[in-house]
Scaffold this motif. Structure first.
Motif, PDB file in Angstrom:
ATOM      1  N   HIS A 118       0.441  -1.322   0.300  1.00  0.00           N
ATOM      2  CA  HIS A 118       0.102   0.229   0.153  1.00  0.00           C
ATOM      3  C   HIS A 118       1.023   1.278  -0.079  1.00  0.00           C
ATOM      4  O   HIS A 118       0.425   2.564   0.046  1.00  0.00           O
ATOM      5  CB  HIS A 118      -0.637   0.237   1.069  1.00  0.00           C
ATOM      6  CG  HIS A 118      -1.616  -1.260   1.297  1.00  0.00           C
ATOM      7  ND1 HIS A 118      -3.114  -1.414   0.267  1.00  0.00           N
ATOM      8  CD2 HIS A 118      -1.867  -2.138   2.322  1.00  0.00           C
ATOM      9  CE1 HIS A 118      -3.276  -2.470   0.590  1.00  0.00           C
ATOM     10  NE2 HIS A 118      -2.818  -2.899   1.781  1.00  0.00           N
ATOM     11  N   THR A 170      -8.320  -7.489   4.624  1.00  0.00           N
ATOM     12  CA  THR A 170      -8.531  -7.087   3.055  1.00  0.00           C
ATOM     13  C   THR A 170      -7.869  -8.743   2.548  1.00  0.00           C
ATOM     14  O   THR A 170      -8.711  -9.522   1.878  1.00  0.00           O
ATOM     15  CB  THR A 170      -8.053  -6.187   2.250  1.00  0.00           C
ATOM     16  OG1 THR A 170      -8.325  -4.761   2.581  1.00  0.00           O
ATOM     17  CG2 THR A 170      -7.827  -7.026   0.775  1.00  0.00           C
ATOM     18  N   GLU A 214      -6.713 -17.018   1.422  1.00  0.00           N
ATOM     19  CA  GLU A 214      -7.011 -15.866   2.007  1.00  0.00           C
ATOM     20  C   GLU A 214      -8.037 -15.165   0.280  1.00  0.00           C
ATOM     21  O   GLU A 214      -9.019 -14.427   0.045  1.00  0.00           O
ATOM     22  CB  GLU A 214      -5.860 -14.405   1.821  1.00  0.00           C
ATOM     23  CG  GLU A 214      -5.376 -14.604   0.911  1.00  0.00           C
ATOM     24  CD  GLU A 214      -4.489 -13.263   0.580  1.00  0.00           C
ATOM     25  OE1 GLU A 214      -4.070 -12.236  -0.074  1.00  0.00           O
ATOM     26  OE2 GLU A 214      -4.476 -13.038   1.984  1.00  0.00           O
ATOM     27  N   SER A 218     -11.342 -13.844   3.446  1.00  0.00           N
ATOM     28  CA  SER A 218     -11.262 -13.267   3.689  1.00  0.00           C
ATOM     29  C   SER A 218     -12.134 -11.921   4.068  1.00  0.00           C
ATOM     30  O   SER A 218     -13.083 -12.346   3.851  1.00  0.00           O
ATOM     31  CB  SER A 218      -9.553 -12.475   3.440  1.00  0.00           C
ATOM     32  OG  SER A 218     -10.333 -12.415   1.642  1.00  0.00           O
ATOM     33  N   GLY A 219     -11.770 -10.506   4.135  1.00  0.00           N
ATOM     34  CA  GLY A 219     -12.832  -9.859   3.612  1.00  0.00           C
ATOM     35  C   GLY A 219     -13.061  -9.304   2.295  1.00  0.00           C
ATOM     36  O   GLY A 219     -14.550  -9.296   1.793  1.00  0.00           O
ATOM     37  N   ASN A 220     -11.635  -9.558   1.172  1.00  0.00           N
ATOM     38  CA  ASN A 220     -12.391  -9.744  -0.328  1.00  0.00           C
ATOM     39  C   ASN A 220     -12.588 -10.079  -0.813  1.00  0.00           C
ATOM     40  O   ASN A 220     -13.746 -10.280  -1.406  1.00  0.00           O
ATOM     41  CB  ASN A 220     -10.612  -9.804  -0.837  1.00  0.00           C
ATOM     42  CG  ASN A 220     -10.108  -7.907  -0.479  1.00  0.00           C
ATOM     43  OD1 ASN A 220     -10.906  -7.352  -0.649  1.00  0.00           O
ATOM     44  ND2 ASN A 220      -8.956  -8.543  -1.180  1.00  0.00           N
ATOM     45  N   THR A 252     -19.910  -3.972   1.341  1.00  0.00           N
ATOM     46  CA  THR A 252     -18.949  -4.391   1.284  1.00  0.00           C
ATOM     47  C   THR A 252     -18.844  -5.298   2.908  1.00  0.00           C
ATOM     48  O   THR A 252     -19.585  -5.668   3.055  1.00  0.00           O
ATOM     49  CB  THR A 252     -18.243  -2.714   2.387  1.00  0.00           C
ATOM     50  OG1 THR A 252     -20.091  -2.355   3.485  1.00  0.00           O
ATOM     51  CG2 THR A 252     -18.588  -1.568   1.390  1.00  0.00           C
TER      52      THR A 252
END
Length: 368
Positions: A118, A170, A214, A218-220, A252
Motif C-alpha cells: 500500500h 482485505t 485468503e 477474508s474480507g475480499n 462491503t
C-alpha cells in the motif's frame, strides 16, 4: 536481531507475566523500571496512520490519526507523516522509543521494509530514515507481528506460550509468538499464511498464484462472493442489495456482517462459508505448528461467532489426528484496532531499555 543461540530471539525481552517457567525467569531478571517506560507505537495501514503513546501495561495514553499518503507518493512523504505525529506526541509525553508497525515485509533486523503493497516502499531503510530525524531509538516491525505480540502480552493470548494470530482483513495476515518471542523466520518473512495454497487452480490472488487461502477466507472473499450473487441476479441476494442502496459497490464486508447480525440468511451463509474455509486453514496450521491457541483478529473477525462457530466446527472435523491429540483453542482477539499500535510500542520498549543501559555504561566509563 539474531541471538547467538540461533533464530531471531531478541537478547532482552519485555516483562512477561505468568507465562511458564522460562518466561517467568526472564521476567524476574528485568528491572522494574522497564514497566514504566512510555513508548510510541505507530500503525501504518493502507488508509490510515495511527500513532499513540502506550504505557507498560498496554494502555494507550493518547492517540493521533491521519490519512495514509497515496502509494504513489515518495517514501519520504510517509516518513514526514510519521515524524510529525511522533514529535507532536513527544511534546506532551516523556517517551523513550518508537515502534513502527508496517503492513508489509520487514527484514529480520527489523530495520528495512522490503515491500509494502500500500506504500511506495521497496527496500526502504525505514529505521535509519526515522532514527536520523528523531531523538529516540526506533524499531520497525511487520504489523501482524506487532498485533500478535500485543495480544500475547495484554490480550487474548495471555498465559499461552505458543500462540498463532491470524488477522482477517482485505487478506489474511499472521504471526507466531513462541516462548516469549516473535518467530520471524530466517529472513523476517514468516507468517504469510494467507498465501498457503488451499485450492489448486483456484481464484487468482494478487500475489500471482492461484487458490491462496485468503481468496476464500477474508474480507475480499466475503465481498467478492456477495457481489457475484448480484452479478448472477440471484433472488437470494436482493435483501442484501437493498441494504446496500441498490448498488453492487455498496456491498462491503461490514455491511454483510451487519446484515448477518440482523438475521439476513444470505449474509449469514456467506459468513459461514468464510468461517468454514478459516477452519480448514487453521487445521493445516495446527498440523504444521501445533500451537496451544489461535487468536483471530482483523475487521472480518468482528462477525464473532457467525464466523468462529463454523471455523471451530470445521477445524475439529479436518484436524489431522482428531480424537487422538489435544486441540488448540480458537478465540477472538481482545484488543481490536489498537493491537498493532500497542504491540509496536511494546516491542520498542525493549529497545528503549537497551538504549538506556548503553548510555548509563558510557557515563560510568567516563567517570574517573
Amino acid at each position: 536481531m539474531t541471538s547467538p543461540h540461533g533464530g531471531n530471539r531478541p537478547p532482552v525481552l519485555p516483562a512477561l507475566f505468568g507465562l511458564g517457567p522460562r518466561a517467568e525467569r526472564r521476567r524476574r531478571a528485568l528491572p522494574a523500571g522497564l514497566l514504566r517506560l512510555p513508548t510510541i507505537g505507530v500503525d501504518i495501514g493502507g488508509t490510515k496512520v495511527v500513532a499513540g503513546v502506550v504505557d507498560g501495561e498496554g494502555k494507550v495514553l493518547e492517540k493521533l490519526r491521519t490519512d495514509t499518503p497515496h502509494k504513489s507518493k515518495s517514501a519520504k512523504v510517509v516518513e514526514d507523516v510519521i515524524v510529525e505525529l511522533v514529535l507532536e506526541l513527544a511534546d506532551r509525553h516523556d517517551v523513550h522509543a518508537v515502534g513502527v508497525g508496517a503492513a508489509g515485509w520487514v527484514d529480520a533486523e527489523r530495520s528495512t521494509v522490503l515491500f509494502a503493497p500500500h506504500l511506495n516502499w521497496r527496500g526502504e531503510p525505514l529505521r535509519e530514515a526515522l532514527s536520523s530525524r528523531l531523538r529516540f531509538p526506533v524499531v520497525v516491525e511487520n504489523d501482524a507481528n506487532a498485533a500478535a505480540w500485543a495480544e500475547w502480552r495484554f490480550g487474548a493470548g495471555r498465559g499461552e506460550e505458543h500462540m498463532v494470530m491470524l488477522t482477517l482483513g482485505t487478506g489474511i495476515g499472521g504471526a507466531v509468538v513462541r516462548d516469549g518471542y516473535v518467530d520471524r523466520g530466517k529472513y523476517g518473512l514468516a507468517g504469510e499464511f494467507g498465501h498457503m495454497q488451499v485450492v489448486p487452480g483456484g481464484h487468482r490472488c494478487p500475489c500471482g498464484n492461484r487458490g491462496c487461502w485468503e481468496q476464500y477466507s477474508s474480507g475480499n472473499a466475503l465481498v467478492r462472493d456477495a457481489r457475484e450473487l448480484v452479478a448472477e441476479e440471484s433472488p437470494v441476494v436482493q435483501a442484501l442489495l437493498a441494504r446496500a442502496g441498490g448498488t453492487v459497490e455498496g456491498i462491503t464486508g461490514p455491511l454483510v456482517t451487519e446484515a448477518a447480525r440482523a438475521g439476513d440468511p444470505t449474509a449469514t451463509e456467506l459468513l459461514y462459508d468464510v468461517g468454514t474455509w478459516l477452519g480448514v486453514g487453521i487445521a493445516n496450521l495446527a498440523a504444521a505448528l501445533d500451537p496451544g491457541r489461535f487468536v483471530i483478529g482483523g475487521g472480518v473477525s468482528e462477525a464473532g461467532d457467525l464466523l468462529l462457530t463454523p471455523a471451530r466446527d470445521t477445524f475439529r472435523r479436518t484436524l489431522t489426528g482428531r480424537g487422538f491429540r489435544p486441540e488448540s483453542t480458537i478465540v477472538h482477539a481482545a484488543l481490536g484496532n489498537e493491537a498493532g499500535l500497542v504491540g509496536a510500542a511494546d516491542l520498542a520498549r525493549q529497545v528503549a531499555r537497551r538504549f538506556r543501559t548503553i548510555k548509563r555504561r558510557r557515563v560510568e566509563r567516563a567517570v574517573p
